[in-house]
Design a protein around this motif. Structure first.
Motif, PDB file in Angstrom:
ATOM      1  N   UNK A   1      -8.600  -8.932 -42.024  1.00  0.00           N
ATOM      2  CA  UNK A   1      -7.353  -9.119 -41.932  1.00  0.00           C
ATOM      3  C   UNK A   1      -6.452  -8.265 -42.590  1.00  0.00           C
ATOM      4  N   UNK A   6      -0.852 -10.225 -42.156  1.00  0.00           N
ATOM      5  CA  UNK A   6      -0.668 -11.452 -43.140  1.00  0.00           C
ATOM      6  C   UNK A   6       0.626 -11.632 -43.587  1.00  0.00           C
ATOM      7  N   UNK A   9       2.464 -12.910 -40.442  1.00  0.00           N
ATOM      8  CA  UNK A   9       2.069 -14.450 -40.344  1.00  0.00           C
ATOM      9  C   UNK A   9       2.886 -15.194 -41.379  1.00  0.00           C
ATOM     10  N   UNK A  10       2.890 -14.495 -42.644  1.00  0.00           N
ATOM     11  CA  UNK A  10       3.927 -15.230 -43.915  1.00  0.00           C
ATOM     12  C   UNK A  10       5.278 -15.474 -43.263  1.00  0.00           C
ATOM     13  N   UNK A  13       5.361 -18.167 -40.587  1.00  0.00           N
ATOM     14  CA  UNK A  13       4.963 -19.439 -40.894  1.00  0.00           C
ATOM     15  C   UNK A  13       6.416 -20.072 -41.459  1.00  0.00           C
TER      16      UNK A  13
ATOM     17  N   UNK B  54      -3.786 -20.610 -41.977  1.00  0.00           N
ATOM     18  CA  UNK B  54      -3.170 -19.440 -42.790  1.00  0.00           C
ATOM     19  C   UNK B  54      -3.634 -19.530 -44.118  1.00  0.00           C
ATOM     20  N   UNK B  57      -7.103 -17.899 -43.885  1.00  0.00           N
ATOM     21  CA  UNK B  57      -6.814 -16.499 -43.787  1.00  0.00           C
ATOM     22  C   UNK B  57      -6.425 -15.675 -44.863  1.00  0.00           C
ATOM     23  N   UNK B  58      -5.677 -16.320 -45.571  1.00  0.00           N
ATOM     24  CA  UNK B  58      -4.862 -15.936 -47.176  1.00  0.00           C
ATOM     25  C   UNK B  58      -6.071 -15.750 -48.173  1.00  0.00           C
ATOM     26  N   UNK B 345       0.804 -17.958 -48.042  1.00  0.00           N
ATOM     27  CA  UNK B 345      -0.149 -18.982 -48.345  1.00  0.00           C
ATOM     28  C   UNK B 345      -1.672 -18.553 -48.611  1.00  0.00           C
ATOM     29  N   UNK B 347      -2.516 -16.650 -51.077  1.00  0.00           N
ATOM     30  CA  UNK B 347      -2.334 -15.519 -51.465  1.00  0.00           C
ATOM     31  C   UNK B 347      -1.970 -15.418 -52.948  1.00  0.00           C
TER      32      UNK B 347
END
Lengths: 163, 470
Positions: A1, A6, A9-10, A13, B54, B57-58, B345, B347
């Protein structure tokens, strides 16, 4: 990933969180900001109907609006003297248990009449009742604006809209 | 039978051309509200699922479907509650259930994230227990919706509610089952099962306050002298407020919990204000509480320590002291690390803060979702509370009004106390964040509040305003 995915995606969200918040706010917008804006066109096209009762009556009375009316007062009948505070919401009148104002006598139909805000004005609508709804002793055919302090009779009960 | 459409359903078209169209009557309102609720609920469950993915994944870099299946089970339960509402309370407010579900789900995702950090699994994991408790809480909520057909029944049991509330508050002080954790005596432990009865007490007390104030409001509101523009009540009417004050102070001193004591006293004050409309009560009550709290901080070292840790948090002596400001300051560091949009999320490093999954869930979420995410969560709370207050305002009977107002205010006040504590606006206290924080009793209590608000909103719309019988 990858870092970039990421990051996207952050943000995504956070975006859907806020979309949910605004979806709820949008769904209850009439509750938060009032329904006035949507009803503006209704006010402009309403006058011909509203002026009807005024022409028929020699006495010109002030129409009950959401601003100048606070309560409905029972002026004759079994519950004479009782009041119902009026807000923005319509009031259904009839014998059925889901009515707002339940009148249980022999002259009232199950779903007899409805008092609702027509643009800014309170209007009474007869729901095809057997014995009729009378505004100042005139039988109501089409939805009619209700003037202040004017008797509306349903069966043996009479009420008026007051400040 | 002729059919007439309801005003709300077609206010626009009907108000422009009322007589030119055929009149249609629907004896039952269409399930508009429930369809809206279902749409929002599916949306909320979707966000919850995305949040868990998430987090994985994080934190792990891969998707592990096991926990998502469990979350799916909760979605099924929430939709079960929705279906029950369709059958027994079709006019209930459509926003409360999706809002509560979303908050609950975000909480589970963050608790799961903290479990991944600590490596806990199985029943040791807070997230698994939280999912189990959520299932129990929603089931209880369905039960309440089915059993309490009319909220006015509760008015009959107001003194029973008082008794239950006080007993629940006092339970943790009992020697064997009472338990002290983190300096506060708020838990009871029965075998492996521990519970915080104070959470349920807030509902019982809201019912009691509403029932009591409906009776007593006139003597509290109308009698008394006017001094300085405020109407002061008679001396003998001070009895109840003094009693509640003594109870709040007892909680503060014996159970060592400023938050709980503030919560109950604040609830009483606000309901008193709503019932009587007298500002004098609020002023008098706040003076009493602040006076009591300041006195307590002088005489009881742990209250003083809390105040000290709040005012002088960044002093390194206070920071290093046992029971000092370490947690508070770490939480602030976490929030600062999150910044505007958060670390993402899974991380961040929210697990550094002690009790990150319960008392400090707000700081954990603030670190990973940032200010933008935290404000979205607060907006969800704001909408939830505003719906509750709206239900209270729309209520037709005084008891229902006060109860709706009290239940939603108690949630608002609890959020204020928790978030105010975490962000160092007020001294830190150990209350749970409604719906988000790990804790079974809190979840059950808040889902009961959801059920009661749903019930209240349904009766509000169904109730006749006046019945005229010859």
């Amino acid at each position: 990933m990858s870092e970039l995915t990421l990051l996207v995606l952050r943000f995504g969200f956070l975006a859907i969180l806020w979309i949910f918040v605004f979806a709820v706010v949008y769904a209850l917008r009439t509750d938060l900001f009032g329904a006035r804006v949507r009803k503006v066109p209704a006010v402009t096209s309403a006058p011909p109907e509203i002026s009807q009762p005024q022409k028929q009556k020699p006495l010109k009375r002030e129409i009950a609006t959401s601003e100048n009316t606070n309560r409905l007062v029972i002026t004759s009948g079994a519950k004479q003297g009782l009041e119902i505070p009026l807000g923005e919401e319509p009031l259904t009148i009839g014998r059925s248990a889901d009515s707002g104002l339940i009148i249980r006598d022999d002259y009232t139909s199950t779903h007899h009449a409805r008092l609702f805000l027509w643009g800014q004005d309170w209007a009474i609508q007869d729901l095809d009742s057997t014995n009729g709804t009378f505004l100042d002793e005139t039988r109501v055919g089409v939805p009619t604006a209700v003037p202040l302090n004017t008797p509306v009779r349903i069966g043996t009960t009479t009420f008026e809209l007051r400040r | 039978m002729a059919e007439v459409k309801q005003a709300k359903a077609s206010s626009k078209s009907q108000s422009t051309q009322p007589e030119s169209r055929s009149i249609k009557l629907r004896l039952h309102l269409p399930a508009k509200l429930r369809n809206l609720e279902l749409a929002l609920l599916v949306f909320a469950c979707g966000i919850n699922g995305v949040a868990v993915v998430l987090v994985q994944l994080g934190a792990l870099g891969k998707v592990n479907p096991e926990i998502i299946w469990m979350g799916g089970g909760l979605a099924v339960l929430a939709i079960g509650l929705h279906l029950v509402l369709r059958l027994v309370a079709p006019q209930a407010d459509p926003f409360i259930l999706p809002l509560a579900t979303l908050l609950n789900g975000i909480g589970i995702a963050e608790i799961y994230r903290l479990d991944l950090a600590s490596g806990a699994s199985g029943w040791q994991a807070f997230s698994i227990r939280q999912i189990a408790w959520t299932a129990i809480a929603i089931a209880v909520s369905i039960g309440v919706v089915l059993v309490v057909k009319n909220h006015r029944v509760l008015q009959r049991y107001r003194y029973l509610a008082m008794l239950v509330g006080i007993v629940l508050l006092l339970l943790p002080m009992l020697p064997v089952i009472g338990q002290e954790q983190f300096g506060a005596r708020l838990w009871i432990k029965l075998g492996f099962f521990s519970f915080q009865p104070g959470e349920i007490a807030k509902i019982a007390l809201a019912v009691f306050f509403a029932g009591y104030l409906v009776e007593a409001r006139d003597s509290l509101a109308l009698v008394g002298k006017r001094i300085l523009g405020m109407q002061l009540p008679r001396v003998r009417d001070f009895g109840p407020i003094l009693l509640i004050w003594v109870a709040a102070m007892a909680v503060l001193i014996v159970q060592r919990d400023l938050g709980t004591s503030l919560l109950y006293f604040g609830l009483f004050l606000v309901m008193l204000y709503v019932a009587t409309g007298r500002v004098g009560w609020i002023v008098f009550g706040l003076l009493l509480f602040v006076g009591g709290a300041v006195l307590a901080s002088q005489f009881f070292s742990y209250v003083g320590a809390r105040f000290h840790g709040w005012l002088d948090a960044f002093n390194s002596d206070v920071y290093d002291a046992v029971g000092g400001s370490y947690q508070l300051v770490q939480g602030l560091f976490g929030l600062a690390n999150g910044g505007l949009i958060g670390t993402g999320l899974g991380q961040g490093r929210p697990s550094i803060v002690p009790l990150a999954e319960s008392d400090y869930i707000v700081a954990s979420l603030g670190e990973e979702l940032g200010l933008a995410g935290l404000f979205a969560i607060f907006a969800l709370y704001l909408l939830f509370v505003s719906r509750g207050i709206r239900i209270g305002i729309a209520g037709q009977d005084d008891f229902g009004r006060l109860l709706g107002m009290g239940l939603s205010f108690v949630i608002a006040l609890q959020i204020f106390i928790v978030v105010g504590g975490v962000t160092r606006l007020i001294p830190l206290t150990g209350l749970t964040t409604p719906f988000l924080a790990a804790g079974g009793s809190s979840l059950v209590a808040n889902w009961i509040i959801v059920a009661l608000l749903l019930r209240l909103s349904d009766t509000v719309r169904h109730q006749p305003r006046l019945v005229v019988t010859p």
